[in-house]
Design a protein around this motif. Structure first.
Motif, PDB file in Angstrom:
ATOM      1  N   VAL A  23       1.064  -1.074  -0.002  1.00  0.00           N
ATOM      2  CA  VAL A  23      -0.176  -0.003   0.029  1.00  0.00           C
ATOM      3  C   VAL A  23       1.062   1.221  -0.098  1.00  0.00           C
ATOM      4  O   VAL A  23       0.611   2.257  -0.623  1.00  0.00           O
ATOM      5  N   PHE A  24       2.093   1.203   0.760  1.00  0.00           N
ATOM      6  CA  PHE A  24       2.725   2.389   0.949  1.00  0.00           C
ATOM      7  C   PHE A  24       3.788   2.670  -0.620  1.00  0.00           C
ATOM      8  O   PHE A  24       4.541   3.704  -0.321  1.00  0.00           O
ATOM      9  N   GLN A  28       1.750   7.850  -5.541  1.00  0.00           N
ATOM     10  CA  GLN A  28       0.934   8.973  -4.838  1.00  0.00           C
ATOM     11  C   GLN A  28       0.118   9.897  -5.651  1.00  0.00           C
ATOM     12  O   GLN A  28      -0.777  10.373  -5.147  1.00  0.00           O
ATOM     13  N   TYR A  31      -2.636   7.358  -5.595  1.00  0.00           N
ATOM     14  CA  TYR A  31      -3.058   6.801  -4.443  1.00  0.00           C
ATOM     15  C   TYR A  31      -2.484   7.953  -3.520  1.00  0.00           C
ATOM     16  O   TYR A  31      -1.565   7.637  -2.755  1.00  0.00           O
ATOM     17  N   GLN A  36      -2.994   6.038   1.534  1.00  0.00           N
ATOM     18  CA  GLN A  36      -2.101   5.033   1.893  1.00  0.00           C
ATOM     19  C   GLN A  36      -2.113   5.014   3.437  1.00  0.00           C
ATOM     20  O   GLN A  36      -2.200   3.828   4.057  1.00  0.00           O
ATOM     21  N   GLY A  40      -3.185   1.526   5.042  1.00  0.00           N
ATOM     22  CA  GLY A  40      -2.246   0.806   5.973  1.00  0.00           C
ATOM     23  C   GLY A  40      -2.477   0.787   7.369  1.00  0.00           C
ATOM     24  O   GLY A  40      -2.185  -0.396   7.737  1.00  0.00           O
TER      25      GLY A  40
END
Length: 190
Positions: A23-24, A28, A31, A36, A40
């Motif tokens: 997810v991280f 960006q 997302y 995130q 997360g």
């Protein structure tokens, strides 16, 4: 290997690790960091809840097993290590503190395995200081993953960092406690 709901929940926790970390690393532009952080944190919180829930169900339904007793702490330590490494990578936690916490987990896991071989596993069972360490650690990770303000005039990163330092202190204290208990057991063996 038994297959029951507690074991499935433990495996789910292991399977969540790459999803949680991934997810991280999503772009960006598509997302945003806020997304995130929320996803997360939610995934890590879900993993923490399944950790409690799988143990509760295993005891309540009398579905404990040696495999479950092995897999559960492994899943916990993998999830925490992944979260700490991720927090270091994204600049939210100091690397030296992550090394101390992860190093303690490896040391105590090895100690527990060794004590189990000696038939003394009960002597290094989880105690209150270990539970406090885990609570501080989980709180710190959740706050540092969330990162954004939750309460006005209260810095979430600062609270997370303080909780992580408390977890670090409790990590060292609990490690020495377990090592001292093991040393006493070893002396009585020889």
């Amino acid at each position: 290997m038994p297959l029951n709901l507690p074991i499935v929940l433990t495996w789910l926790r292991v399977a969540l690790i790459p999803v949680f970390v991934g997810v991280f690393y999503l772009p960006q532009a598509e997302y945003p960091l806020h997304w995130q952080n929320v996803v997360g944190t939610t995934l890590f919180a879900l993993a923490a809840v399944t950790d409690w829930f799988d143990g509760f169900l295993a005891r309540r339904w009398n579905q404990t097993s040696q495999f479950g007793a092995f897999l559960d702490p492994v899943a916990d330590k993998l999830m925490v290590a992944a979260a700490l490494i991720l927090l270091v990578e994204i600049g939210r936690a100091p690397s030296w503190l992550a090394v101390i916490i992860i190093g303690r987990e490896i040391t105590i896991s090895a100690l527990r395995e060794w004590m189990a071989q000696l038939g003394k596993s009960k002597s290094v069972a989880v105690n209150m200081i270990g539970k406090l360490k885990t609570s501080a650690q989980m709180l710190a990770i959740l706050l540092l993953l969330w990162w954004e303000p939750m309460i006005p005039q209260l810095s979430t990163p600062l609270l997370g960092t303080i909780a992580l330092y408390i977890a670090g202190i409790l990590t060292i204290v609990s490690m020495f406690y377990y090592l001292r208990v093991a040393a006493e057991q070893f002396k009585t063996q020889h």
